[in-house]
Enzyme design. Sequence first.
Site, PDB file in Angstrom:
ATOM      1  N   PRO A  92       1.038  -6.527  -6.160  1.00  8.61           N
ATOM      2  CA  PRO A  92       1.473  -6.110  -4.823  1.00  8.61           C
ATOM      3  C   PRO A  92       0.669  -4.954  -4.239  1.00  8.61           C
ATOM      4  O   PRO A  92       1.013  -4.471  -3.157  1.00  8.61           O
ATOM      5  CB  PRO A  92       2.923  -5.672  -5.077  1.00  8.61           C
ATOM      6  CG  PRO A  92       2.891  -5.130  -6.480  1.00  8.61           C
ATOM      7  CD  PRO A  92       1.909  -6.012  -7.225  1.00  8.61           C
ATOM      8  N   GLU A  93      -0.401  -4.526  -4.902  1.00  3.90           N
ATOM      9  CA  GLU A  93      -1.094  -3.307  -4.483  1.00  3.90           C
ATOM     10  C   GLU A  93      -1.543  -3.350  -3.031  1.00  3.90           C
ATOM     11  O   GLU A  93      -1.295  -2.417  -2.248  1.00  3.90           O
ATOM     12  CB  GLU A  93      -2.302  -3.052  -5.392  1.00  3.90           C
ATOM     13  CG  GLU A  93      -1.949  -2.586  -6.794  1.00  3.90           C
ATOM     14  CD  GLU A  93      -1.712  -3.724  -7.763  1.00  3.90           C
ATOM     15  OE1 GLU A  93      -1.658  -3.475  -8.979  1.00  3.90           O
ATOM     16  OE2 GLU A  93      -1.582  -4.892  -7.319  1.00  3.90           O
ATOM     17  N   ALA A  94      -2.261  -4.414  -2.625  1.00  4.56           N
ATOM     18  CA  ALA A  94      -2.799  -4.448  -1.258  1.00  4.56           C
ATOM     19  C   ALA A  94      -1.687  -4.419  -0.212  1.00  4.56           C
ATOM     20  O   ALA A  94      -1.865  -3.884   0.882  1.00  4.56           O
ATOM     21  CB  ALA A  94      -3.673  -5.685  -1.066  1.00  4.56           C
TER      22      ALA A  94
END
Length: 285
Positions: free
Chosen positions: A144-146
């Site tokens: 889920p980083e972006a």
Amino acid sequence: MQAEDSEAWVLASRVGPVARIHLNRGDARNPLGAEMVQALSAAVGEASGQSGVRVILLTAAGPAFSAGGNLGNLGDRLAAAAGPDGRDPIAAGNRRYGEFLTQLVNVPQVTVACVQGAAMGGGAGLACAVDIAVGSPEARFGFPEAAIGLVPGQILPFVAARLGLPAARRLVLTGRRIDAAEAHRIGLLDYVADSHQALGALTRQVLESVVATAPQASACTKRMLGRLPVAPLQASGALQGYLDEAAELFAGQMRSEAMEGVSAAREKRPARWNEAGELSALDLA
């Protein structure tokens, strides 16, 4: 499994040729903050140096394998002063996870992860970095980083090495979560148990298969696999230079878009840059 120290970040134990490292913050979904990464690195270092250890097994307490990086202390991290070398402390902290993953992939022992639940972000990266990943049907994975304004740079080489570039692109650029069946289909999981209750027995079968191989042949085979052109340049200067750059990118994002992204996630609202609602007018017929 040792249980005498409930405050320890990890619990280490050994049964014959198997050294087990148990992530021990199940109540917090085993976040990969500085303390956990330091404890993991120390435990892997100790296990890999023990005579007769053939396998390093990673397990985790609680319903999740690991929720990934710890963003609960975001304010403190943003306010931390630069080190004596002038380096951004966020970049330095992020880089330590890449150092740990590099350490993990280079141990001579076979590494196995037993994933009983969700593995997100750095937790999914950890599952990608081991030699063999075993999961329960409840296992879930995602990057889920972006979506919250971050760059998963420290784990990307290990994710791409396991999944290949097309699958890695698809997962990290969309942030979509996948279940155990899809993870097995694309190679993130090597084995999936029929049920949560069967996970232990399946993992034991995998361990038995590993220790049935000849010790020197196994270690040499693993070393040669790491030298193949398709590997993520595990021990090379190129990988270390990449991870250095990725840490600086991570710090820059933490100090910019991630401030809005993390706030939006906590408040359960779309981030200000999220224009997905406008796509309802897109005619794809």
